[in-house]
Motif scaffolding. Structure first.
Motif, PDB file in Angstrom:
ATOM      1  N   GLY A   1       0.810  -1.213   0.000  1.00 43.29           N
ATOM      2  CA  GLY A   1       0.000   0.000   0.000  1.00 43.29           C
ATOM      3  C   GLY A   1       0.841   1.259   0.000  1.00 43.29           C
ATOM      4  N   ASP A   2       0.197   2.385  -0.199  1.00 46.79           N
ATOM      5  CA  ASP A   2       0.890   3.680  -0.177  1.00 46.79           C
ATOM      6  C   ASP A   2       1.470   3.999   1.199  1.00 46.79           C
ATOM      7  OD1 ASP A   2       0.226   4.040  -2.829  1.00 46.79           O
ATOM      8  OD2 ASP A   2      -1.602   5.173  -2.382  1.00 46.79           O
ATOM      9  N   ASP A   3       0.959   3.298   2.233  1.00 44.55           N
ATOM     10  CA  ASP A   3       1.440   3.517   3.599  1.00 44.55           C
ATOM     11  C   ASP A   3       2.624   2.613   3.944  1.00 44.55           C
ATOM     12  OD1 ASP A   3       0.096   1.125   3.625  1.00 44.55           O
ATOM     13  OD2 ASP A   3      -1.349   1.690   5.173  1.00 44.55           O
ATOM     14  N   HIS A   4       3.179   1.920   2.922  1.00 40.84           N
ATOM     15  CA  HIS A   4       4.340   1.040   3.081  1.00 40.84           C
ATOM     16  C   HIS A   4       4.002  -0.257   3.809  1.00 40.84           C
ATOM     17  CE1 HIS A   4       6.663   4.450   1.693  1.00 40.84           C
ATOM     18  NE2 HIS A   4       6.216   5.178   2.705  1.00 40.84           N
ATOM     19  N   ILE A   5       2.723  -0.571   3.910  1.00 40.85           N
ATOM     20  CA  ILE A   5       2.266  -1.791   4.577  1.00 40.85           C
ATOM     21  C   ILE A   5       1.686  -2.738   3.525  1.00 40.85           C
ATOM     22  CG2 ILE A   5       0.619  -2.734   6.252  1.00 40.85           C
ATOM     23  CD1 ILE A   5       0.764   0.019   7.660  1.00 40.85           C
TER      24      ILE A   5
ATOM     25  N   THR B   1      -0.776  -5.725   2.270  1.00 45.49           N
ATOM     26  CA  THR B   1      -2.151  -6.083   2.593  1.00 45.49           C
ATOM     27  C   THR B   1      -2.451  -7.520   2.222  1.00 45.49           C
ATOM     28  OG1 THR B   1      -2.905  -3.814   2.226  1.00 45.49           O
ATOM     29  CG2 THR B   1      -4.577  -5.534   2.168  1.00 45.49           C
TER      30      THR B   1
ATOM     31  N   ARG C   1      -4.307  -2.287  11.230  1.00 43.49           N
ATOM     32  CA  ARG C   1      -3.390  -1.580  10.331  1.00 43.49           C
ATOM     33  C   ARG C   1      -2.784  -0.340  10.993  1.00 43.49           C
ATOM     34  NH1 ARG C   1      -3.393  -2.606   4.838  1.00 43.49           N
ATOM     35  NH2 ARG C   1      -1.962  -1.280   3.633  1.00 43.49           N
ATOM     36  N   ALA C   2      -3.575   0.329  11.839  1.00 41.21           N
ATOM     37  CA  ALA C   2      -3.078   1.532  12.513  1.00 41.21           C
ATOM     38  C   ALA C   2      -1.878   1.214  13.404  1.00 41.21           C
ATOM     39  CB  ALA C   2      -4.195   2.171  13.334  1.00 41.21           C
TER      40      ALA C   2
ATOM     41  N   LYS D   1       1.114   1.280  11.264  1.00 43.81           N
ATOM     42  CA  LYS D   1       1.497   2.654  10.917  1.00 43.81           C
ATOM     43  C   LYS D   1       2.346   3.255  12.033  1.00 43.81           C
ATOM     44  CE  LYS D   1      -2.456   3.530   7.883  1.00 43.81           C
ATOM     45  NZ  LYS D   1      -3.684   4.332   7.647  1.00 43.81           N
TER      46      LYS D   1
ATOM     47  N   ILE E   1       6.050   2.282  11.935  1.00 38.66           N
ATOM     48  CA  ILE E   1       6.918   3.091  11.068  1.00 38.66           C
ATOM     49  C   ILE E   1       7.629   4.167  11.885  1.00 38.66           C
ATOM     50  CG2 ILE E   1       6.937   4.671   9.094  1.00 38.66           C
ATOM     51  CD1 ILE E   1       4.570   3.027   7.959  1.00 38.66           C
ATOM     52  N   ASN E   2       6.968   4.674  12.937  1.00 41.30           N
ATOM     53  CA  ASN E   2       7.591   5.674  13.801  1.00 41.30           C
ATOM     54  C   ASN E   2       8.667   5.076  14.702  1.00 41.30           C
ATOM     55  OD1 ASN E   2       5.862   7.771  12.891  1.00 41.30           O
ATOM     56  ND2 ASN E   2       4.259   7.086  14.282  1.00 41.30           N
TER      57      ASN E   2
ATOM     58  N   HIS F   1      -0.481  -6.452   7.079  1.00 44.42           N
ATOM     59  CA  HIS F   1      -1.807  -6.391   7.676  1.00 44.42           C
ATOM     60  C   HIS F   1      -2.456  -7.751   7.458  1.00 44.42           C
ATOM     61  CE1 HIS F   1      -6.114  -4.593   7.724  1.00 44.42           C
ATOM     62  NE2 HIS F   1      -5.722  -4.897   8.954  1.00 44.42           N
TER      63      HIS F   1
END
Length: 283
Positions: free
Chosen positions: A15-19, A21, A107-108, A111, A114-115, A129
């Protein structure tokens, strides 16, 4: 290793969020997913400070190192329910040859990972995910299976263990940490007239089944191998507001050295983990 990683990822979409699916249906845990998505909406200035409220960082760092010692050169690990991926923040210093796949059904949470481990994402650490009972990976994919306080929340524990067995190579190492049914803490709860939950759905919350002989028997039956039980977080007792879990805590470091498979420690340990190996002809 690149071919193995490519094969593991071939069924997934980035995905665009680097995760990555995977498609899964989790009807048994719909309420828990909604609850955890709400919790995961919070952003923290220091993620490890929040981790230390729920886990002993020195204890689990020591456990990670022991697990690394079992993983072969250029090995691949799956972390089921890995949430923020904080266990692997030292990967590049400790085992730069190893790849880790962190799987979580919120999924959150990924995210947030990543931090915590951002510079390793899609290099040495891949975020997936997915669901522990429907792992989107081919058979014999991983050299190690790691899970911390995740399988205890899955009603179909057998299915999760069967999936763990399926995706492990031979010899692959399995370890699952769960909250322990602690008799001493249970007694304190009763004295305080509070409910000590051991198994089942917590009202207004999620399913929890603490580590038990029944679970140990399931792991032994699926893996057809002996199980070693290890007892951890002896001094870390957040239920009693005893929380030496900070990454620089001296008591936490002492706690990490107390952790062992010595049965007498089972009476005070907060966590119990099951350890075993997948047998058969080497892949």
């Amino acid at each position: 290793m690149e071919k193995r990683v490519a094969k593991i990822l071939e069924r997934l979409k980035l995905g665009d969020d680097h995760i990555y699916t995977s498609k899964f249906i989790s009807t048994e845990q719909e309420d828990e997913i909604k609850l955890r998505e709400t919790v995961a909406s919070v952003v923290y200035d220091d993620y490890l400070v929040e981790v230390a409220n729920h886990h002993s960082i020195p204890v689990m760092d020591k456990e990670v190192q022991l697990f690394y010692n079992l993983i072969p050169s250029n090995g691949i690990i799956i972390d089921v329910g890995g949430c923020w991926g904080w266990h692997w923040r030292g990967l590049m210093k400790q085992r730069p040859d190893v790849i880790v796949f962190v799987v979580d059904f919120i999924r959150a949470n990924l995210k947030h990972a990543i931090n915590v481990i951002g510079n390793m994402i899609n290099k040495n650490i891949f975020l997936i995910h997915g669901d522990a009972t429907q792992l989107p990976f081919p058979d014999y994919s991983f050299d190690g299976y790691w899970s911390v306080q995740t399988l205890q929340h899955i009603p179909d524990y057998l299915k999760a263990i069967q999936e763990a067995y399926r995706v492990l190579r031979v010899p692959g190492y399995f370890v699952n940490y769960s909250l322990k049914n602690n008799k001493i803490i249970s007694l304190i709860y009763r004295l305080c007239r509070k409910q000590y939950h051991t198994k089942g759905k917590i009202s207004g919350s999620y399913y929890l089944a603490r580590a038990s002989k029944e679970q140990e028997k399931i792991v032994a039956q699926v893996f057809q191998n002996q199980i070693v039980c290890r007892y951890t977080e002896l001094l870390f007792q957040p239920d009693l507001r005893i929380q030496p879990g900070g990454k620089h805590s001296l008591l936490g470091r002492i706690d990490s050295y107390l952790s062992s498979n010595v049965h007498v420690f089972s009476y005070i340990a907060r966590q119990c983990s099951f350890h075993t190996t997948k047998l058969g002809e080497k892949n």
